[in-house]
Design a protein around this motif. Structure first.
Motif, PDB file in Angstrom:
ATOM      1  N   LEU A 123     -78.106  77.719  13.809  1.00 46.31           N
ATOM      2  CA  LEU A 123     -78.230  79.087  14.307  1.00 46.31           C
ATOM      3  C   LEU A 123     -77.964  79.085  15.808  1.00 46.31           C
ATOM      4  O   LEU A 123     -78.520  78.273  16.538  1.00 46.31           O
ATOM      5  CB  LEU A 123     -79.631  79.645  14.044  1.00 46.31           C
ATOM      6  CG  LEU A 123     -79.895  81.044  14.632  1.00 46.31           C
ATOM      7  CD1 LEU A 123     -79.109  82.085  13.841  1.00 46.31           C
ATOM      8  CD2 LEU A 123     -81.376  81.373  14.647  1.00 46.31           C
ATOM      9  N   SER A 158     -89.008  75.798  12.818  1.00 47.09           N
ATOM     10  CA  SER A 158     -89.524  77.172  12.779  1.00 47.09           C
ATOM     11  C   SER A 158     -90.381  77.412  14.014  1.00 47.09           C
ATOM     12  O   SER A 158     -91.419  76.769  14.209  1.00 47.09           O
ATOM     13  CB  SER A 158     -90.355  77.388  11.511  1.00 47.09           C
ATOM     14  OG  SER A 158     -89.561  77.241  10.355  1.00 47.09           O
ATOM     15  N   THR A 170     -86.583  84.830  19.937  1.00 42.95           N
ATOM     16  CA  THR A 170     -85.978  84.792  18.604  1.00 42.95           C
ATOM     17  C   THR A 170     -86.945  84.066  17.681  1.00 42.95           C
ATOM     18  O   THR A 170     -87.265  82.899  17.911  1.00 42.95           O
ATOM     19  CB  THR A 170     -84.633  84.046  18.630  1.00 42.95           C
ATOM     20  OG1 THR A 170     -83.705  84.764  19.444  1.00 42.95           O
ATOM     21  CG2 THR A 170     -84.073  83.902  17.220  1.00 42.95           C
ATOM     22  N   ILE A 212     -78.371  81.253  19.235  1.00 45.40           N
ATOM     23  CA  ILE A 212     -79.133  82.330  19.857  1.00 45.40           C
ATOM     24  C   ILE A 212     -78.454  82.701  21.163  1.00 45.40           C
ATOM     25  O   ILE A 212     -78.102  81.819  21.959  1.00 45.40           O
ATOM     26  CB  ILE A 212     -80.580  81.881  20.123  1.00 45.40           C
ATOM     27  CG1 ILE A 212     -81.255  81.452  18.812  1.00 45.40           C
ATOM     28  CG2 ILE A 212     -81.376  82.996  20.791  1.00 45.40           C
ATOM     29  CD1 ILE A 212     -82.559  80.696  19.017  1.00 45.40           C
ATOM     30  N   LEU A 257     -87.610  82.289  14.533  1.00 49.42           N
ATOM     31  CA  LEU A 257     -86.829  81.546  13.546  1.00 49.42           C
ATOM     32  C   LEU A 257     -87.735  80.952  12.494  1.00 49.42           C
ATOM     33  O   LEU A 257     -88.724  80.285  12.817  1.00 49.42           O
ATOM     34  CB  LEU A 257     -86.045  80.433  14.239  1.00 49.42           C
ATOM     35  CG  LEU A 257     -85.327  79.431  13.334  1.00 49.42           C
ATOM     36  CD1 LEU A 257     -84.261  80.116  12.500  1.00 49.42           C
ATOM     37  CD2 LEU A 257     -84.708  78.311  14.175  1.00 49.42           C
ATOM     38  N   LYS A 314     -80.516  87.759  21.199  1.00 53.87           N
ATOM     39  CA  LYS A 314     -80.102  88.075  19.840  1.00 53.87           C
ATOM     40  C   LYS A 314     -79.926  86.797  19.042  1.00 53.87           C
ATOM     41  O   LYS A 314     -79.416  85.803  19.604  1.00 53.87           O
ATOM     42  CB  LYS A 314     -78.763  88.838  19.852  1.00 53.87           C
ATOM     43  CG  LYS A 314     -78.828  90.231  20.367  1.00 53.87           C
ATOM     44  CD  LYS A 314     -77.574  91.012  20.051  1.00 53.87           C
ATOM     45  CE  LYS A 314     -76.336  90.432  20.701  1.00 53.87           C
ATOM     46  NZ  LYS A 314     -75.155  91.301  20.508  1.00 53.87           N
ATOM     47  N   PRO A 315     -80.287  86.735  17.774  1.00 51.62           N
ATOM     48  CA  PRO A 315     -81.022  87.776  17.043  1.00 51.62           C
ATOM     49  C   PRO A 315     -82.496  87.771  17.432  1.00 51.62           C
ATOM     50  O   PRO A 315     -82.981  86.820  18.032  1.00 51.62           O
ATOM     51  CB  PRO A 315     -80.830  87.340  15.585  1.00 51.62           C
ATOM     52  CG  PRO A 315     -80.775  85.854  15.661  1.00 51.62           C
ATOM     53  CD  PRO A 315     -80.036  85.537  16.949  1.00 51.62           C
ATOM     54  N   SER A 316     -83.201  88.835  17.071  1.00 50.58           N
ATOM     55  CA  SER A 316     -84.631  88.875  17.357  1.00 50.58           C
ATOM     56  C   SER A 316     -85.404  88.021  16.359  1.00 50.58           C
ATOM     57  O   SER A 316     -86.481  87.498  16.681  1.00 50.58           O
ATOM     58  CB  SER A 316     -85.136  90.314  17.319  1.00 50.58           C
ATOM     59  OG  SER A 316     -84.889  90.889  16.049  1.00 50.58           O
ATOM     60  N   ARG A 317     -84.877  87.893  15.163  1.00 47.11           N
ATOM     61  CA  ARG A 317     -85.493  87.023  14.163  1.00 47.11           C
ATOM     62  C   ARG A 317     -84.455  86.632  13.129  1.00 47.11           C
ATOM     63  O   ARG A 317     -83.437  87.321  12.980  1.00 47.11           O
ATOM     64  CB  ARG A 317     -86.696  87.686  13.495  1.00 47.11           C
ATOM     65  CG  ARG A 317     -86.382  88.962  12.745  1.00 47.11           C
ATOM     66  CD  ARG A 317     -87.635  89.526  12.078  1.00 47.11           C
ATOM     67  NE  ARG A 317     -88.623  89.980  13.041  1.00 47.11           N
ATOM     68  CZ  ARG A 317     -89.841  89.483  13.152  1.00 47.11           C
ATOM     69  NH1 ARG A 317     -90.229  88.501  12.363  1.00 47.11           N
ATOM     70  NH2 ARG A 317     -90.691  89.965  14.020  1.00 47.11           N
ATOM     71  N   ASP A 318     -84.707  85.532  12.464  1.00 49.77           N
ATOM     72  CA  ASP A 318     -83.799  85.101  11.398  1.00 49.77           C
ATOM     73  C   ASP A 318     -84.531  84.138  10.472  1.00 49.77           C
ATOM     74  O   ASP A 318     -85.462  83.437  10.903  1.00 49.77           O
ATOM     75  CB  ASP A 318     -82.565  84.408  11.985  1.00 49.77           C
ATOM     76  CG  ASP A 318     -81.343  84.540  11.086  1.00 49.77           C
ATOM     77  OD1 ASP A 318     -80.215  84.338  11.575  1.00 49.77           O
ATOM     78  OD2 ASP A 318     -81.509  84.845   9.880  1.00 49.77           O
ATOM     79  N   ILE A 319     -84.106  84.157   9.239  1.00 53.52           N
ATOM     80  CA  ILE A 319     -84.589  83.194   8.250  1.00 53.52           C
ATOM     81  C   ILE A 319     -83.387  82.381   7.816  1.00 53.52           C
ATOM     82  O   ILE A 319     -82.392  82.934   7.356  1.00 53.52           O
ATOM     83  CB  ILE A 319     -85.234  83.914   7.046  1.00 53.52           C
ATOM     84  CG1 ILE A 319     -86.398  84.772   7.510  1.00 53.52           C
ATOM     85  CG2 ILE A 319     -85.699  82.889   6.004  1.00 53.52           C
ATOM     86  CD1 ILE A 319     -86.995  85.649   6.411  1.00 53.52           C
ATOM     87  N   CYS A 320     -83.479  81.080   7.992  1.00 50.66           N
ATOM     88  CA  CYS A 320     -82.327  80.213   7.747  1.00 50.66           C
ATOM     89  C   CYS A 320     -82.696  79.099   6.767  1.00 50.66           C
ATOM     90  O   CYS A 320     -83.859  78.711   6.651  1.00 50.66           O
ATOM     91  CB  CYS A 320     -81.844  79.592   9.054  1.00 50.66           C
ATOM     92  SG  CYS A 320     -81.358  80.790  10.314  1.00 50.66           S
TER      93      CYS A 320
END
Lengths: 114, 111
Positions: free
Chosen positions: A19, A88, A109, A21, A111, A7-13
């Protein structure tokens, strides 16, 4: 084989942020491994996380940038610190049941750093 | 340095047989693994060779020759769902987690 949940499976930061994970395994494992897969590229080992000791980092990866926790035999976290767009990637948690068993990966994840 | 070489792309038709080669040069060698990765998915373990010879698992087989630093993955009776990237990986240190991955071969299966 072990069931690995990330978790998370994806994120935009945003750049400059961090972040964390999480990786949860349904059975106790001695070693957990964190890999990175940059877009369209292969997998690269970041570090090995052992319970009760500091993580072992591969060449090119440092603890200040990728701090890792391993509080017990079923859980680990990887933090991507002070992120830049170059971070990324897909970050993957993996485990092996024993030294002679195959490596299994979590779903990763994804990212994106803007 | 340490390197694994495998073709970047392979195209085949349904029902055919395809072989994906992998040559390696690493400081240590404890075995060769193969992983499949569909777009957007996680790598999935397919096969492992710790000793020379052929390992067969259903439609997939893997071969290793340690003297030649060479292995291959053989996929038989290709299906559309086999379209994916395939990675060879060398276990260069103690413990299966210390894997060095090749750059992957993108297999496209056509009808």
């Amino acid at each position: 084989s072990a069931v690995i949940s990330q978790k998370p499976s994806r994120d935009i930061c945003q750049r400059g942020t961090s972040l964390t994970i999480q990786c949860q395994v349904d059975s106790q494992v001695t070693m957990m491994f964190w890999y990175r897969q940059q877009p369209g590229q292969s997998l690269t080992l970041i570090a090995t996380a052992n319970q009760g000791s500091e993580a072992t980092y591969e060449s090119g990866f440092v603890i200040d940038k990728f701090p890792i926790s391993r509080p017990n035999l079923t859980f680990s976290t990887l933090t991507v610190s002070n992120m830049s767009p170059e971070d990324s990637s897909i970050y993957l948690c993996s485990v092996a049941g024993s030294d002679n068993s195959p490596l299994h990966f979590g779903n990763g994840t994804r990212l994106t750093v803007t | 340095g340490q390197s694994l070489e495998q073709p970047s792309e392979v195209t085949a038709v349904e029902g055919a047989i395809v072989q994906i080669n992998c040559t390696y040069q690493t400081s240590g060698f404890y075995g060769l693994s193969w992983y499949q990765q569909h777009d957007g998915g996680a790598p999935t373990f397919l096969s492992y060779n710790g000793l020379d010879g052929l390992e067969e698992t259903g439609r997939f087989s893997s071969f290793l020759s340690r003297s030649d630093s060479y292995g291959y993955l053989l996929l038989q009776e290709l299906q559309m769902k086999d379209s994916a990237s395939y990675f060879c990986a060398v276990n260069s240190g103690w413990g299966q987690g210390n894997l060095i991955f090749g750059k992957g071969t993108k297999l496209s299966v056509k009808p």
